[in-house]
Design a protein around this motif. Structure first.
Motif, PDB file in Angstrom:
ATOM      1  N   TYR A  97      -4.993  -2.312  -1.001  1.00 47.76           N
ATOM      2  CA  TYR A  97      -4.375  -3.625  -0.763  1.00 47.76           C
ATOM      3  C   TYR A  97      -2.875  -3.631  -1.077  1.00 47.76           C
ATOM      4  N   ARG A 101      -0.310  -4.567   2.027  1.00 53.36           N
ATOM      5  CA  ARG A 101      -0.080  -6.006   1.902  1.00 53.36           C
ATOM      6  C   ARG A 101       0.909  -6.530   2.940  1.00 53.36           C
ATOM      7  N   ILE A 108      -4.605 -10.409   2.899  1.00 52.81           N
ATOM      8  CA  ILE A 108      -4.831  -9.564   1.717  1.00 52.81           C
ATOM      9  C   ILE A 108      -5.068 -10.455   0.493  1.00 52.81           C
ATOM     10  N   GLU A 112      -8.368 -10.445  -1.870  1.00 55.48           N
ATOM     11  CA  GLU A 112      -8.314 -10.316  -3.326  1.00 55.48           C
ATOM     12  C   GLU A 112      -9.081 -11.443  -4.015  1.00 55.48           C
ATOM     13  N   GLU A 153     -12.854  -7.675   6.929  1.00 54.31           N
ATOM     14  CA  GLU A 153     -11.935  -6.532   6.883  1.00 54.31           C
ATOM     15  C   GLU A 153     -11.980  -5.752   8.190  1.00 54.31           C
TER      16      GLU A 153
END
Length: 195
Positions: A97, A101, A108, A112, A153
């Motif tokens: 990540y 980013r 992202i 998180e 993702e």
């Protein structure tokens, strides 16, 4: 000449339990990977492939967990899911990540936040036995959160990353080193626990 094949090094190579049929199947069919040109099972030039491989392994373990009638296979699959999710989460949070980013900071950040939720559930599950009746709904919640996360993702971020055309080799090398270090630490902990 056929390509060389070997077991991918990782948490499952360290923590496998012989004699449980479900895990033997996973070990035989999923962890045997073709080595790349550098002789390494980790695709340093294509690290997203490693993430997708982990995603697919979790999917297969979830299928094994949900479709087995054997308590031993279910517990083994659940333990492996938890361990893989923890390792995979650490790899993404610590290396992947931060490195990607810039492609989509908002997405992202969203990932998180999802990781924080799953990490909290992982901590709760580590405190209890998987045989505990309270563990089952928590484990199912974790699975659903994780499966939704990996779909996001794979369908939203990975295509953007590919289109960005950034050099993935440095990221892959960092991920490979991070994973190798985690495997080493896990192996040491396993050896100390066996003493």
């Amino acid at each position: 000449m056929p390509p060389k094949r070997r077991l991918r090094q990782g948490w499952y190579a360290v923590n496998r339990r012989p004699g449980i049929r479900g895990f033997a199947y996973i070990e035989e069919h999923l962890m045997d990977t073709t080595t790349n040109d550098s002789g390494s099972a980790f695709p340093v030039d294509r690290p997203v492939e490693s993430l997708i491989r982990d995603h697919n392994l979790v999917r297969t373990l979830v299928e094994t967990y949900r479709n087995s009638d054997s308590d031993a296979v279910k517990i083994n699959a659940a333990e492996q899911i938890l361990m893989l999710m923890e390792t995979h989460s650490l790899l993404e949070e610590s290396v992947f990540y931060p490195a990607v980013r810039e492609i989509d900071p908002t997405l992202i950040g969203h990932f998180e936040q999802e990781h924080q939720k799953t990490d909290q559930i992982l901590v709760e599950l580590k405190r209890m036995s998987l045989n505990d009746p309270q563990a089952l709904p928590l484990f199912e919640q974790l699975i659903e959160l994780h499966l939704q996360h990996v779909e996001e993702e794979e369908n939203q971020f990975f295509p953007r990353l590919e289109q960005a055309g950034i050099d993935m080799m440095p990221i892959g090398l960092q991920m490979q080193a991070f994973e190798a270090n985690m495997v080493h630490v896990q192996a040491q902990a396993t050896q100390q626990g066996a003493r």
